[in-house]
Design a protein around this motif. Structure first.
Motif, PDB file in Angstrom:
ATOM      1  N   VAL A  73       0.867  -1.184   0.000  1.00 35.74           N
ATOM      2  CA  VAL A  73       0.000   0.000   0.000  1.00 35.74           C
ATOM      3  C   VAL A  73       0.902   1.232   0.000  1.00 35.74           C
ATOM      4  O   VAL A  73       1.822   1.345   0.819  1.00 35.74           O
ATOM      5  CB  VAL A  73      -0.940  -0.003   1.213  1.00 35.74           C
ATOM      6  N   THR A  74       0.646   2.136  -0.937  1.00 34.64           N
ATOM      7  CA  THR A  74       1.536   3.279  -1.149  1.00 34.64           C
ATOM      8  C   THR A  74       0.756   4.587  -1.115  1.00 34.64           C
ATOM      9  O   THR A  74      -0.284   4.723  -1.759  1.00 34.64           O
ATOM     10  CB  THR A  74       2.266   3.132  -2.501  1.00 34.64           C
ATOM     11  N   PHE A  75       1.281   5.555  -0.360  1.00 35.29           N
ATOM     12  CA  PHE A  75       0.778   6.930  -0.308  1.00 35.29           C
ATOM     13  C   PHE A  75       1.666   7.728  -1.257  1.00 35.29           C
ATOM     14  O   PHE A  75       2.890   7.764  -1.083  1.00 35.29           O
ATOM     15  CB  PHE A  75       0.902   7.471   1.123  1.00 35.29           C
ATOM     16  N   THR A  76       1.063   8.362  -2.262  1.00 32.73           N
ATOM     17  CA  THR A  76       1.826   9.176  -3.207  1.00 32.73           C
ATOM     18  C   THR A  76       1.368  10.617  -3.093  1.00 32.73           C
ATOM     19  O   THR A  76       0.178  10.911  -3.230  1.00 32.73           O
ATOM     20  CB  THR A  76       1.644   8.665  -4.652  1.00 32.73           C
ATOM     21  N   ALA A  77       2.316  11.509  -2.824  1.00 29.00           N
ATOM     22  CA  ALA A  77       2.044  12.939  -2.725  1.00 29.00           C
ATOM     23  C   ALA A  77       2.351  13.590  -4.066  1.00 29.00           C
ATOM     24  O   ALA A  77       3.418  13.354  -4.649  1.00 29.00           O
ATOM     25  CB  ALA A  77       2.910  13.563  -1.634  1.00 29.00           C
ATOM     26  N   GLN A  80       2.616  20.572  -6.665  1.00 27.14           N
ATOM     27  CA  GLN A  80       2.954  21.360  -7.849  1.00 27.14           C
ATOM     28  C   GLN A  80       4.465  21.598  -7.933  1.00 27.14           C
ATOM     29  O   GLN A  80       5.109  21.916  -6.932  1.00 27.14           O
ATOM     30  CB  GLN A  80       2.220  22.699  -7.811  1.00 27.14           C
ATOM     31  N   ASP A  81       4.991  21.465  -9.139  1.00 29.86           N
ATOM     32  CA  ASP A  81       6.398  21.709  -9.445  1.00 29.86           C
ATOM     33  C   ASP A  81       7.362  20.736  -8.760  1.00 29.86           C
ATOM     34  O   ASP A  81       8.547  21.016  -8.630  1.00 29.86           O
ATOM     35  CB  ASP A  81       6.798  23.155  -9.101  1.00 29.86           C
ATOM     36  N   GLN A  82       6.854  19.591  -8.291  1.00 31.28           N
ATOM     37  CA  GLN A  82       7.697  18.554  -7.702  1.00 31.28           C
ATOM     38  C   GLN A  82       7.317  17.204  -8.311  1.00 31.28           C
ATOM     39  O   GLN A  82       6.157  16.992  -8.660  1.00 31.28           O
ATOM     40  CB  GLN A  82       7.511  18.483  -6.183  1.00 31.28           C
ATOM     41  N   PRO A  83       8.280  16.294  -8.403  1.00 35.12           N
ATOM     42  CA  PRO A  83       7.921  14.959  -8.891  1.00 35.12           C
ATOM     43  C   PRO A  83       7.063  14.237  -7.848  1.00 35.12           C
ATOM     44  O   PRO A  83       7.156  14.539  -6.648  1.00 35.12           O
ATOM     45  CB  PRO A  83       9.276  14.268  -9.077  1.00 35.12           C
ATOM     46  N   PRO A  84       6.226  13.291  -8.268  1.00 34.31           N
ATOM     47  CA  PRO A  84       5.441  12.518  -7.301  1.00 34.31           C
ATOM     48  C   PRO A  84       6.378  11.828  -6.304  1.00 34.31           C
ATOM     49  O   PRO A  84       7.470  11.384  -6.663  1.00 34.31           O
ATOM     50  CB  PRO A  84       4.715  11.487  -8.165  1.00 34.31           C
ATOM     51  N   THR A  85       5.963  11.785  -5.046  1.00 31.93           N
ATOM     52  CA  THR A  85       6.762  11.145  -4.003  1.00 31.93           C
ATOM     53  C   THR A  85       5.942  10.039  -3.372  1.00 31.93           C
ATOM     54  O   THR A  85       4.845  10.291  -2.864  1.00 31.93           O
ATOM     55  CB  THR A  85       7.184  12.167  -2.925  1.00 31.93           C
ATOM     56  N   ALA A  86       6.477   8.820  -3.395  1.00 34.29           N
ATOM     57  CA  ALA A  86       5.772   7.647  -2.881  1.00 34.29           C
ATOM     58  C   ALA A  86       6.321   7.237  -1.516  1.00 34.29           C
ATOM     59  O   ALA A  86       7.531   7.262  -1.288  1.00 34.29           O
ATOM     60  CB  ALA A  86       5.909   6.494  -3.859  1.00 34.29           C
ATOM     61  N   PHE A  87       5.405   6.856  -0.622  1.00 32.87           N
ATOM     62  CA  PHE A  87       5.723   6.368   0.714  1.00 32.87           C
ATOM     63  C   PHE A  87       4.986   5.045   0.887  1.00 32.87           C
ATOM     64  O   PHE A  87       3.782   4.983   0.654  1.00 32.87           O
ATOM     65  CB  PHE A  87       5.232   7.352   1.779  1.00 32.87           C
ATOM     66  N   VAL A  88       5.677   4.006   1.319  1.00 31.90           N
ATOM     67  CA  VAL A  88       5.089   2.675   1.446  1.00 31.90           C
ATOM     68  C   VAL A  88       4.643   2.432   2.884  1.00 31.90           C
ATOM     69  O   VAL A  88       5.345   2.781   3.838  1.00 31.90           O
ATOM     70  CB  VAL A  88       6.090   1.585   0.997  1.00 31.90           C
ATOM     71  N   LEU A  89       3.466   1.818   3.024  1.00 31.18           N
ATOM     72  CA  LEU A  89       2.894   1.533   4.339  1.00 31.18           C
ATOM     73  C   LEU A  89       3.771   0.555   5.107  1.00 31.18           C
ATOM     74  O   LEU A  89       4.147  -0.501   4.603  1.00 31.18           O
ATOM     75  CB  LEU A  89       1.489   0.942   4.176  1.00 31.18           C
ATOM     76  N   LEU A  90       4.092   0.928   6.344  1.00 32.07           N
ATOM     77  CA  LEU A  90       4.843   0.047   7.234  1.00 32.07           C
ATOM     78  C   LEU A  90       3.884  -0.890   7.944  1.00 32.07           C
ATOM     79  O   LEU A  90       2.731  -0.530   8.205  1.00 32.07           O
ATOM     80  CB  LEU A  90       5.599   0.873   8.289  1.00 32.07           C
ATOM     81  N   PRO A  91       4.348  -2.088   8.303  1.00 30.02           N
ATOM     82  CA  PRO A  91       3.502  -2.949   9.133  1.00 30.02           C
ATOM     83  C   PRO A  91       3.255  -2.220  10.449  1.00 30.02           C
ATOM     84  O   PRO A  91       4.141  -1.521  10.939  1.00 30.02           O
ATOM     85  CB  PRO A  91       4.348  -4.203   9.362  1.00 30.02           C
ATOM     86  N   PHE A  97      -1.683   4.367  10.608  1.00 34.73           N
ATOM     87  CA  PHE A  97      -1.039   3.978   9.375  1.00 34.73           C
ATOM     88  C   PHE A  97       0.156   4.888   9.142  1.00 34.73           C
ATOM     89  O   PHE A  97       0.003   6.105   9.096  1.00 34.73           O
ATOM     90  CB  PHE A  97      -2.025   4.056   8.212  1.00 34.73           C
ATOM     91  N   VAL A  98       1.337   4.300   9.029  1.00 41.73           N
ATOM     92  CA  VAL A  98       2.567   5.058   8.822  1.00 41.73           C
ATOM     93  C   VAL A  98       3.157   4.637   7.480  1.00 41.73           C
ATOM     94  O   VAL A  98       3.404   3.457   7.239  1.00 41.73           O
ATOM     95  CB  VAL A  98       3.591   4.807   9.951  1.00 41.73           C
ATOM     96  N   PHE A  99       3.364   5.622   6.613  1.00 45.04           N
ATOM     97  CA  PHE A  99       3.953   5.413   5.297  1.00 45.04           C
ATOM     98  C   PHE A  99       5.369   5.979   5.336  1.00 45.04           C
ATOM     99  O   PHE A  99       5.582   7.051   5.898  1.00 45.04           O
ATOM    100  CB  PHE A  99       3.143   6.148   4.229  1.00 45.04           C
ATOM    101  N   GLU A 100       6.325   5.275   4.715  1.00 45.62           N
ATOM    102  CA  GLU A 100       7.717   5.703   4.827  1.00 45.62           C
ATOM    103  C   GLU A 100       8.431   5.692   3.481  1.00 45.62           C
ATOM    104  O   GLU A 100       8.205   4.825   2.642  1.00 45.62           O
ATOM    105  CB  GLU A 100       8.453   4.789   5.806  1.00 45.62           C
ATOM    106  N   ASN A 101       9.326   6.675   3.333  1.00 42.58           N
ATOM    107  CA  ASN A 101      10.247   6.758   2.206  1.00 42.58           C
ATOM    108  C   ASN A 101      11.550   7.306   2.779  1.00 42.58           C
ATOM    109  O   ASN A 101      11.731   8.521   2.898  1.00 42.58           O
ATOM    110  CB  ASN A 101       9.706   7.672   1.107  1.00 42.58           C
TER     111      ASN A 101
END
Length: 142
Positions: A73-77, A80-91, A97-101
């Protein structure tokens, strides 16, 4: 093929666990207003948007996607003017729910948890060797 379908169904179900985020949330603090809205999960995807308005500052808008991805499960932010940033859900824990990159500059973690009837959210990470954290406590609008 069957194993891949079962794995996809499991990750879709994991996204569905975040269904309690769905709805409109707001926080008013220090003369500013932060609004966050999430759609119900459907087929392994949730879409959200956040808007921050502060006196004397340009409004800040962020689009967000929580989706079933091969990494989990991935949270993607989407800012504007930034590339998409993905954070993956930690167990983790029930209701949080904590997502980390770890490779991202700041934040390295995005989190959501239930705070009674409210929604607590935040970002955190290490900047110049020091832990930085921002938190929001939203009340449900609808």
């Amino acid at each position: 093929m069957i194993l891949a379908m079962l794995a996809a169904a499991a990750v879709n179900a994991d996204v569905a666990q975040l269904g309690w985020l769905a709805g409109a949330w707001t926080q008013a603090r220090d003369g500013g207003v932060v609004q966050e809205t999430w759609l119900q999960p459907r087929d392994g995807v949730m879409a959200g948007v956040s808007q921050t308005n502060r006196p004397g500052r340009k409004p800040f808008v962020e689009h967000m996607i929580i989706s079933a991805q091969p990494a989990g499960v991935t949270f993607t932010a989407l800012i504007q003017d930034q590339p998409p940033t993905a954070f993956v859900l930690l167990p983790g824990g029930d209701g949080e729910f904590v997502f980390e990159n770890k490779a991202h500059d700041f934040p390295q973690r995005v989190f959501y948890r239930r705070c009674g009837e409210d929604l607590c959210a935040g970002i955190e990470g290490v900047v110049k060797g020091e832990l930085k954290r921002q938190e929001w406590r939203y009340t449900r609008v609808r």
